[in-house]
Design a protein around this motif. Structure first.
Motif, short mmCIF file in Angstrom:
data_model
loop_
_atom_site.label_atom_id
_atom_site.label_comp_id
_atom_site.label_asym_id
_atom_site.label_seq_id
_atom_site.Cartn_x
_atom_site.Cartn_y
_atom_site.Cartn_z
N LEU A 53 0.82 -1.21 0.00
CA LEU A 53 0.00 0.00 0.00
C LEU A 53 0.85 1.26 0.00
CD1 LEU A 53 -2.74 -1.09 2.56
CD2 LEU A 53 -3.03 -0.81 0.08
N MET A 54 2.07 1.16 0.46
CA MET A 54 2.97 2.31 0.45
C MET A 54 3.13 2.88 -0.95
SD MET A 54 4.07 3.02 3.52
CE MET A 54 5.49 4.02 3.11
N ASP A 55 3.04 2.00 -1.95
CA ASP A 55 3.22 2.43 -3.34
C ASP A 55 1.90 2.68 -4.06
OD1 ASP A 55 6.04 2.15 -3.17
OD2 ASP A 55 5.85 0.00 -3.51
N LEU A 56 0.78 2.37 -3.42
CA LEU A 56 -0.50 2.39 -4.12
C LEU A 56 -1.45 3.49 -3.64
CD1 LEU A 56 -1.24 -1.46 -4.28
CD2 LEU A 56 -0.21 -0.01 -6.05
N VAL A 57 -1.30 3.93 -2.40
CA VAL A 57 -2.23 4.92 -1.86
C VAL A 57 -1.92 6.30 -2.44
CG1 VAL A 57 -3.10 6.04 0.22
CG2 VAL A 57 -2.52 3.61 0.26
N ARG A 58 -2.96 7.00 -2.83
CA ARG A 58 -2.83 8.35 -3.36
C ARG A 58 -3.79 9.29 -2.61
NH1 ARG A 58 0.74 5.97 -5.14
NH2 ARG A 58 1.54 5.87 -7.30
N PHE A 59 -3.27 10.46 -2.26
CA PHE A 59 -4.06 11.49 -1.59
C PHE A 59 -4.20 12.71 -2.49
CE2 PHE A 59 -2.41 9.09 1.97
CZ PHE A 59 -3.34 9.22 2.99
N HIS A 60 -5.42 13.20 -2.63
CA HIS A 60 -5.60 14.54 -3.19
C HIS A 60 -4.97 15.52 -2.20
CE1 HIS A 60 -7.72 18.32 -4.10
NE2 HIS A 60 -7.96 17.82 -5.30
N PRO A 61 -4.35 16.60 -2.67
CA PRO A 61 -3.68 17.53 -1.75
C PRO A 61 -4.57 18.06 -0.64
CG PRO A 61 -3.08 18.02 -4.02
CD PRO A 61 -4.15 16.99 -4.08
N LEU A 62 -5.86 18.16 -0.88
CA LEU A 62 -6.78 18.72 0.12
C LEU A 62 -7.56 17.65 0.88
CD1 LEU A 62 -8.26 21.71 -1.94
CD2 LEU A 62 -6.30 21.71 -0.38
N ALA A 63 -7.25 16.38 0.65
CA ALA A 63 -8.08 15.30 1.17
C ALA A 63 -8.18 15.31 2.69
CB ALA A 63 -7.54 13.95 0.69
N VAL A 64 -7.07 15.36 3.38
CA VAL A 64 -7.10 15.25 4.84
C VAL A 64 -7.78 16.47 5.45
CG1 VAL A 64 -5.71 15.13 6.93
CG2 VAL A 64 -5.09 13.74 4.94
N ALA A 65 -7.42 17.65 5.00
CA ALA A 65 -8.03 18.87 5.55
C ALA A 65 -9.53 18.88 5.30
CB ALA A 65 -7.37 20.10 4.93
N ALA A 66 -9.95 18.48 4.10
CA ALA A 66 -11.38 18.46 3.78
C ALA A 66 -12.11 17.44 4.64
CB ALA A 66 -11.57 18.13 2.30
N ALA A 67 -11.48 16.29 4.85
CA ALA A 67 -12.11 15.25 5.67
C ALA A 67 -12.28 15.70 7.10
CB ALA A 67 -11.26 13.98 5.62
N LEU A 68 -11.25 16.29 7.68
CA LEU A 68 -11.33 16.72 9.07
C LEU A 68 -12.38 17.80 9.25
CD1 LEU A 68 -7.55 16.80 10.09
CD2 LEU A 68 -9.22 14.96 10.36
N LYS A 69 -12.45 18.73 8.32
CA LYS A 69 -13.46 19.80 8.40
C LYS A 69 -14.87 19.21 8.34
CE LYS A 69 -14.98 24.06 6.11
NZ LYS A 69 -14.72 25.01 4.99
N ALA A 70 -15.07 18.27 7.41
CA ALA A 70 -16.39 17.68 7.25
C ALA A 70 -16.78 16.84 8.47
CB ALA A 70 -16.42 16.82 5.98
#
Length: 224
Positions: A53-70
Motif C-alpha cells: 500500500l505504500m506504493d498504491l495509496v494516493r491522496f488529493h492535496p486537500l483530502a485530509v483537511a477536507a475530511a477533518l473539516k467535514a
C-alpha cells in the motif's frame, strides 16, 4: 530483530499499539506521506498487513483537511456496502455527530435498480445523493458505485466532502479509481490498481475520524 512476545491476556489496545510500533519500525522515515497522511496509511496497513500500500495509496492535496473539516461539522457518511458500514466504529463517529448510511438494501434502491437495470450499488448512489449532497463517500467494493458517483459529480448533483475510492477486483476496479484520481476537483483518497476492499476503506476513514475527534476534544491552551 527479536520478535516481541505479547501475553495471551494482553488488552486489545496493547496489541494495537505494538502493531503500530512494528509498522513504524518497518517503514522508517523519511516516508512518502506527510504527518497528516501517514496515520491513514498506517491504519490501512494495520488492517491488511499489506506494505505494498505504500506504493498504491494516493491522496488529493486537500483530502485530509477536507475530511477533518467535514467530520468535525458532523457530516453524513455514505458507504457502498454493509461491510464497510460495519467497519465504521460508533465510538469515533457518534461524538462527532456523523450519521452513517448504507442504502444497498433500501427499498428505493431495489426499485431503482429494477427499473433502470443498473447494479444495486449504482442505484444506491442515486438514492443517497438525493439526500446527502455534501457527504463523505466510502467505496470499498463496487466500481459501479464509484463510477456512478463520478457521473453525479460531473452533473453537479453532488459535491462530496471526500471520496474514499477503494473498490477491489478485476472488472472496472482499477479503471474507476484512475478516473477518480484524474478528477482533480474531488478531494479523494484511493488505492491504485486492483487492490482495495471494505476493510481498507473503513480503516482509512476511521483514522481520519480519530484525528478529527482528537482535535475536537483537545483542550484550548487559552483555557489552561
Amino acid at each position: 530483530m527479536p520478535v516481541p512476545v505479547i501475553p495471551l491476556n494482553a488488552a486489545g489496545l496493547d496489541i494495537e499499539n505494538e502493531s503500530m510500533r512494528i509498522i513504524d519500525a518497518e517503514v522508517p522515515e523519511p516516508r512518502p506521506f506527510d504527518e497528516t497522511q501517514w496515520p491513514v496509511v498506517r491504519r490501512m496497513i494495520h488492517a491488511s498487513a499489506d506494505f505494498e500500500l505504500m506504493d498504491l495509496v494516493r491522496f488529493h492535496p486537500l483530502a485530509v483537511a477536507a475530511a477533518l473539516k467535514a467530520l468535525q461539522s458532523g457530516c453524513a457518511v455514505i458507504t457502498d456496502t454493509r461491510m464497510a458500514l460495519a467497519g465504521l466504529s460508533a465510538r469515533l463517529y457518534d461524538p462527532l455527530g456523523c450519521q452513517r448510511y448504507c442504502l444497498i438494501n433500501d427499498p428505493r434502491t431495489l426499485e431503482r435498480a429494477n427499473v433502470s437495470g443498473s447494479t444495486r450499488a449504482a442505484a444506491a448512489v442515486d438514492v443517497a445523493a438525493a439526500e446527502h449532497r455534501d457527504a463523505i463517500w466510502v467505496v470499498g467494493n463496487a466500481p459501479t458505485a464509484l463510477l456512478r458517483l463520478l457521473e453525479l459529480v460531473d452533473a453537479g448533483r453532488v459535491v462530496p466532502a471526500l471520496v474514499i475510492g477503494m473498490p477491489v477486483g478485476f472488472v472496472q476496479a482499477a479503471e474507476s479509481k484512475q478516473a477518480l484520481l484524474e478528477n482533480e476537483s474531488i478531494a479523494s483518497i484511493l488505492v491504485r490498481g486492483r487492490k482495495g476492499g471494505s476493510a481498507l476503506a473503513a480503516a482509512a476513514l476511521n483514522a481520519l475520524a480519530g484525528m478529527a475527534l482528537q482535535a475536537a476534544t483537545k483542550p484550548d491552551p487559552e483555557d489552561a
